[in-house]
Design an enzyme around this catalytic site. Structure first.
Site, PDB file in Angstrom:
ATOM      1  N   GLY A   4     -18.802   3.487  -3.636  1.00  0.00           N
ATOM      2  CA  GLY A   4     -20.193   3.657  -3.219  1.00  0.00           C
ATOM      3  C   GLY A   4     -21.128   3.882  -4.395  1.00  0.00           C
ATOM      4  O   GLY A   4     -22.212   3.297  -4.462  1.00  0.00           O
ATOM      5  N   TYR A   5     -20.699   4.725  -5.339  1.00  0.00           N
ATOM      6  CA  TYR A   5     -21.582   5.018  -6.475  1.00  0.00           C
ATOM      7  C   TYR A   5     -21.861   3.751  -7.290  1.00  0.00           C
ATOM      8  O   TYR A   5     -23.016   3.431  -7.592  1.00  0.00           O
ATOM      9  CB  TYR A   5     -21.000   6.121  -7.377  1.00  0.00           C
ATOM     10  CG  TYR A   5     -21.783   6.228  -8.667  1.00  0.00           C
ATOM     11  CD1 TYR A   5     -23.114   6.678  -8.642  1.00  0.00           C
ATOM     12  CD2 TYR A   5     -21.244   5.818  -9.886  1.00  0.00           C
ATOM     13  CE1 TYR A   5     -23.878   6.735  -9.813  1.00  0.00           C
ATOM     14  CE2 TYR A   5     -22.000   5.871 -11.056  1.00  0.00           C
ATOM     15  CZ  TYR A   5     -23.310   6.325 -11.007  1.00  0.00           C
ATOM     16  OH  TYR A   5     -24.069   6.362 -12.148  1.00  0.00           O
ATOM     17  N   GLY A  14     -20.980   7.028   1.468  1.00  0.00           N
ATOM     18  CA  GLY A  14     -19.887   7.329   0.541  1.00  0.00           C
ATOM     19  C   GLY A  14     -20.403   7.196  -0.872  1.00  0.00           C
ATOM     20  O   GLY A  14     -21.023   6.184  -1.221  1.00  0.00           O
ATOM     21  N   GLY A  69     -18.423   7.840  -3.728  1.00  0.00           N
ATOM     22  CA  GLY A  69     -17.270   7.954  -4.623  1.00  0.00           C
ATOM     23  C   GLY A  69     -17.265   6.776  -5.569  1.00  0.00           C
ATOM     24  O   GLY A  69     -18.316   6.234  -5.923  1.00  0.00           O
ATOM     25  N   ASN A  70     -16.077   6.344  -5.954  1.00  0.00           N
ATOM     26  CA  ASN A  70     -15.978   5.250  -6.915  1.00  0.00           C
ATOM     27  C   ASN A  70     -16.707   4.005  -6.414  1.00  0.00           C
ATOM     28  O   ASN A  70     -17.562   3.446  -7.110  1.00  0.00           O
ATOM     29  CB  ASN A  70     -14.493   4.938  -7.194  1.00  0.00           C
ATOM     30  CG  ASN A  70     -14.324   3.694  -8.031  1.00  0.00           C
ATOM     31  OD1 ASN A  70     -14.351   2.584  -7.511  1.00  0.00           O
ATOM     32  ND2 ASN A  70     -14.211   3.867  -9.332  1.00  0.00           N
ATOM     33  N   LYS A  95       0.858  -1.193   0.000  1.00  0.00           N
ATOM     34  CA  LYS A  95       0.000   0.000   0.000  1.00  0.00           C
ATOM     35  C   LYS A  95       0.887   1.234   0.000  1.00  0.00           C
ATOM     36  O   LYS A  95       2.014   1.204   0.508  1.00  0.00           O
ATOM     37  CB  LYS A  95      -0.887   0.017   1.260  1.00  0.00           C
ATOM     38  CG  LYS A  95      -2.105   0.896   1.129  1.00  0.00           C
ATOM     39  CD  LYS A  95      -3.227   0.175   0.424  1.00  0.00           C
ATOM     40  CE  LYS A  95      -4.416   1.052   0.169  1.00  0.00           C
ATOM     41  NZ  LYS A  95      -5.516   0.286  -0.433  1.00  0.00           N
TER      42      LYS A  95
END
Ligand code: NAD
Length: 444
Positions: free
Chosen positions: A250-251, A245, A247-248, A99
């Site tokens: 959650g959407y 959320g 964003g990427n 990471k």
């Protein structure tokens, strides 16, 4: 978060009767790269702190995203790298765990400052990465454009200096170097299906589990609600979902779940949340968010947005809604000692990394809530990253349909193995996932 990731590994290792040496190998990262670097922002030099942590490469090259966030810490990056080792093993892909992160609020940077920062970070990690060594990807606040800057910068570092005696790299070799980063732009080595992959994977996993839960075996005890509460026996269309959320992750979770027939009733972003009892349209809500800067106030049902349909709620209230499925897809530790008693969902799909504290996890599991652990729930992203890397290495380009089919097969297989383990050993899904991952690493 680090303590929690290490704690569950230690606990699992104890259950599996592993030696102290093996436990240490599973806990300690192989390498911690830590940098301070200067980038010009707003016309003056600014010092940033960055990390790349390579946790374990027993199963293959280190793999893991790069996060740009003011809250990034070494401990957080190490925890996320550790969880990547487990996640790749759970998903059955030949990667280890890594990471990266930079302590920065990218929203305060102009696009050219962001590019300078991304390129500077890529130069720093360049000596430690490569298609067969360590393969970074996007994470919070990083995207395919940033990956493109980074891969471009990385390849520049790999072109031998004309004064060196080294043979220049062929076009094919340079092309393969693009496999060093995943989540790239489609047409520039990126794969179709990657943008949606994490959300799509989560929905595939939820559906696969719902089929099992309907069969109703391990959840007879202590998760007694399954037998008493028939709501899960309802068709998917009857199940309500709240997504934290937008964003990427959650959407796309909301969009694909909605396409599959689930009723997504609430979504939130960092500014607020919206609740539409009859189910909202994730696509319309996104359009509205783009126009207004937040989902709060976007009451979009069907093809229209209208004040009559919904209401604005707080982020905290979204987590406490009486929904069937709660999908935290923003940041870690959002369900904790303070709000765990108010959570009413029967299933929690951990799409974010570490959204439940240990305390909340123990409390909710005991109460009978089914927690789909992050290492399984959000493994669709790294699975399609692997498919991108695979295509780059083989010089192939797959259709979106082929990518999605492979993803479905791999996710369903992961659910099958983890479910079976949890059933046979009568242990929760999280414990089963960690046992499976650790067994796979140790056996190699
Ligand atoms: P993102 O930056 O695209 O989206 C994050 C979203 O969370 C944004 O909509 C933001 O407004 C919202 N948010 C932030 N704070 C919030 C709060 N307090 N309440 C409600 N919403 C809030 O990030 P992402 O890529 O969607 O990642 C989200 C999570 O999923 C992270 O934990 C990440 O590590 C994890 N994850 C991402 C991927 C991936 O492929 N992107 C893969 C695996 C795991």
């Amino acid at each position: 978060m680090l303590e929690s990731a290490q704690g569950i590994i230690k606990k699992t290792a104890k259950n599996l009767h592993l030696t102290k040496d093996i436990v240490n190998r599973l806990i300690k990262p192989n390498y911690i790269h830590e940098f301070e670097f200067t980038v010009k922002a707003k016309g003056r030099p600014v010092i940033y702190k960055g990390f790349r942590i390579q946790h374990n490469n027993t199963l293959g090259p280190y793999k893991g995203g790069i996060r740009f966030h003011p809250g990034v810490t070494k401990e957080e990056v190490q925890a996320l790298a550790t969880l990547m080792t487990i996640k790749c093993a759970v998903a059955g892909i030949p990667f280890g765990g890594g990471k990266g992160g930079v302590v920065v609020d990218p929203k305060k940077l102009t696009e050219s400052e962001l590019e300078l920062l991304s390129r500077a970070y890529a130069r720093l990690i360049a000596p430690f990465i490569g298609p067969n060594v360590d393969v970074p990807a996007p994470d919070v606040n990083t995207n395919s454009k940033i990956m493109e800057w980074m891969v471009d910068e990385y390849i520049k570092t790999q072109i031998p200096n004309p004064n060196d005696q080294q043979k220049p790299k062929s076009k094919k070799e340079l092309e393969q170097l693009r496999a060093t980063f995943t989540g790239k732009l489609v047409g520039k080595g990126g794969t179709l299906g990657r943008t949606e992959a994490t959300g799509r994977g989560g929905v595939i996993i939820l559906k696969a589990l719902l089929k099992k839960i309907n069969v109703g075996t391990i959840f007879k005890s202590p998760e007694k609600w399954v037998n008493q509460d028939s709501s899960l026996q309802k068709k998917i269309g009857g199940l309500t979902i709240a997504v934290q959320g937008f964003g990427n992750v959650g959407y796309y979770f909301a969009k694909i779940a909605s396409e599959e027939g689930f009723k997504v009733v609430a979504v939130s972003d960092s500014h607020g949340a919206v609740y539409v009892k009859g189910g909202l349209s994730p696509e319309k809500t996104l359009q509205c968010k783009k126009e207004n800067g937040t989902v709060a106030g976007c009451y979009c049902k069907g093809s229209v947005c209208d004040l009559r349909y919904g209401k604005e709620i707080t982020n905290e209230a979204l987590l406490e809604l009486p929904v069937d499925v709660l999908v935290p897809s923003a940041l870690e530790n959002v369900i904790n000692g303070e709000n765990m008693r108010k959570i009413k969902a029967k299933i929690i799909v951990e799409m974010a990394n570490g959204p439940l504290t240990d305390e909340a996890y123990e409390f909710l599991s005991k109460k009978g809530v089914i927690v789909v652990p992050d290492v399984l729930a959000n493994s669709g992203g790294v699975t399609v990253s692997y498919l991108e890397w695979f295509q780059n290495m083989k010089n192939e380009k797959w259709s979106e349909e082929k990518v999605n089919q492979r993803l479905k097969k791999m996710m369903e297989k992961a659910v099958e193995v983890i479910w079976r383990k949890s059933e046979v050993k009568r242990i929760p899904l999280k414990q089963a996932a960690f046992e499976l991952a650790i067994e796979r690493i140790v056996k190699k």
